[in-house]
Write an enzyme that holds these catalytic residues in place. Structure first.
Site, PDB file in Angstrom:
ATOM      1  N   TYR A 198      -4.507   1.983   1.632  1.00  0.00           N
ATOM      2  CA  TYR A 198      -4.460   2.048   3.095  1.00  0.00           C
ATOM      3  C   TYR A 198      -5.791   2.510   3.678  1.00  0.00           C
ATOM      4  CZ  TYR A 198       0.547   1.344   4.022  1.00  0.00           C
ATOM      5  OH  TYR A 198       1.804   0.821   4.172  1.00  0.00           O
ATOM      6  N   LYS A 221       1.476   1.617 -11.615  1.00  0.00           N
ATOM      7  CA  LYS A 221       1.322   0.295 -12.239  1.00  0.00           C
ATOM      8  C   LYS A 221       0.213   0.434 -13.281  1.00  0.00           C
ATOM      9  CE  LYS A 221       2.321  -4.149 -12.481  1.00  0.00           C
ATOM     10  NZ  LYS A 221       3.614  -4.656 -12.993  1.00  0.00           N
ATOM     11  N   ASP A 234       7.376  -2.175 -10.443  1.00  0.00           N
ATOM     12  CA  ASP A 234       8.326  -3.297 -10.396  1.00  0.00           C
ATOM     13  C   ASP A 234       9.675  -2.881 -10.969  1.00  0.00           C
ATOM     14  OD1 ASP A 234       7.000  -3.052 -12.850  1.00  0.00           O
ATOM     15  OD2 ASP A 234       6.835  -5.216 -13.207  1.00  0.00           O
ATOM     16  N   ASP A 269       5.403   2.943   0.405  1.00  0.00           N
ATOM     17  CA  ASP A 269       5.796   2.198   1.601  1.00  0.00           C
ATOM     18  C   ASP A 269       6.871   1.179   1.246  1.00  0.00           C
ATOM     19  OD1 ASP A 269       5.658   1.170   4.282  1.00  0.00           O
ATOM     20  OD2 ASP A 269       4.491  -0.511   3.471  1.00  0.00           O
ATOM     21  N   ASP A 325      11.414   1.392   1.841  1.00  0.00           N
ATOM     22  CA  ASP A 325      12.270   0.423   2.553  1.00  0.00           C
ATOM     23  C   ASP A 325      13.362  -0.101   1.628  1.00  0.00           C
ATOM     24  OD1 ASP A 325      10.703   0.610   4.883  1.00  0.00           O
ATOM     25  OD2 ASP A 325      10.871  -1.556   5.266  1.00  0.00           O
TER      26      ASP A 325
END
Ligand code: IPM
Ligand code: MG
Length: 379
Positions: A146, A197, A230, A254, A258
């Protein structure tokens, strides 16, 4: 008269989209706690977004900057929506939510994911998957891709365009986010799952090494596990009750938060807290906001769910005001209102009566009176 210097300063900034509507209900809740429970706080309302922009040329006018600068806690509504196109990108960026997170160094973003049993019928996942779901995502909020430099869009010699951003983390940035997770886990079920990751990204290799190092040095009492992002996304939908505290970087957090919203039943229910560093007086600036955002499709209709914002007030009571009992009381009142059948449209089962935003505020206030009354009887 209270000495105002002992009062906790709260800035109330409704913002854009459904922000002002839901925040108005939280304001009523804050007023109730000030009046009925003597919570020592001063409230200062301030404007953010298109409306002040059209008046002053700034989405964050001076008065709002001052209110937020002096505040111990900011109750934030939402930012965004189609009418924000009236604001040129530079003016928008100058006062963006991202710039505020950065300005106040609000690095630890807590997003609790709690499935309310009363909402099982309205949730997109099966009731048995939602049973017992109660975890917190800690999302690092002021670094990563970001904010990383270089970033931009350039034109290549062959005329193609190339967009680029930089994912990056430093030792301290990883460690302070991980520390927040370990400390929180100590007050809960003692489990931290770190998400990265590391099979592909160097930033994630560093992330994992630093989390493990801090764990070994200071938090070996905590059970630490690691997941690739993932797999984490799949596990959140497959068996969300396995998690206690999850810690991850900015963009993974982020996306996963959700996703995790569905493991709570509804995005409209989710609160959040974004915490800065503790200063030398022991104070810690914080911004509290519902996770749902501006929801422009339902703005100004009076039908938005105010519970994400109201539950953010509960987090404020617990984390900034140190009023754990009052936070518990508010959460119990929300649960009682839901158990009594109070539903806004986003959480309504087929056939259920749908309350307006203000009626849901009424339902929580009524439940607060009842729950507080029962507590007094017991005392
Ligand atoms: C969030 C939002 C923000 C983010 C947007 C509005 C910039 O999606 O708080 O999750 O990406 O951080
Ligand atoms: Mg988001």
């Amino acid at each position: 008269m209270n000495n105002t210097s002992n009062m906790v300063k709260v800035a109330v900034v409704g913002g854009e989209g459904i922000g002002p509507e839901v925040t108005a209900q939280s304001r009523r809740i804050l007023d109730w706690f000030a009046a009925k429970r003597g919570v020592p706080m001063t409230l200062r309302e301030a404007q953010y977004g298109v409306i002040p922009y059209l008046e002053t040329g700034k989405v964050l006018p001076e008065d709002t900057v001052e209110a937020m600068d002096e505040a111990d806690a900011i109750l934030w509504g939402a930012t965004g929506g189609p009418e924000t196109k009236q604001v040129p990108p530079a003016a928008r960026k100058a006062g963006s939510l991202l710039s505020l997170r950065s300005k106040y160094d609000l690095y630890a973003n807590l997003r609790p994911i709690v499935a309310h049993p009363a909402l099982a019928g309205a949730a997109p996942l099966k009731a048995e998957v939602l049973k017992g779901v109660d975890f917190v995502i800690i999302r690092e909020l002021t670094s990563g891709i970001y904010f990383g430099e270089p970033r931009g869009i350039e034109t290549l010699p062959d005329g193609q365009r190339r967009g680029f951003n930089t994912e990056q983390y430093t030792t301290n940035q990883v460690r302070r986010a991980a520390r927040a997770a370990f400390e929180l886990a100590r007050t809960r079920r003692g489990k931290v799952c770190s998400v990265d990751k590391a099979n592909v990204l160097e930033t994630s290799v560093l992330w994992r090494e630093e989390v493990i190092a801090l764990h070994t040095q200071e938090f070996s009492d905590i059970e630490l596990t690691h997941l690739y992002v993932d797999n984490a996304a799949m596990q959140i939908v497959r068996e969300p009750r396995q998690f206690d505290v999850m810690v991850t970087g900015n963009i993974f957090g982020d996306i996963l938060s959700d996703c995790a919203a569905m493991a709570s039943g509804s995005l409209g229910m989710l609160p959040s807290a974004s915490l800065g560093p503790v200063d030398r007086f022991g104070r810690r600036k914080a911004l509290y906001e519902p996770v749902h955002g501006s929801a422009p499709d339902i703005a100004d209709k009076g039908i938005a769910n105010p519970l994400g914002s109201i539950l953010s007030v509960a987090m404020m009571l617990r984390l900034t005001l140190n009023r754990a009992e009052d936070a518990n009381l508010l959460e119990a009142a929300v649960a009682a209102a839901l158990a009594a059948g109070a539903r806004t449209m986003d959480i309504a089962e087929p056939g259920a009566t749908k309350l307006s935003t203000a009626e849901m505020g009424d339902a929580v206030l009524l439940a607060l009176e009842k729950v507080a009354g029962k507590e007094r009887e017991r005392a």
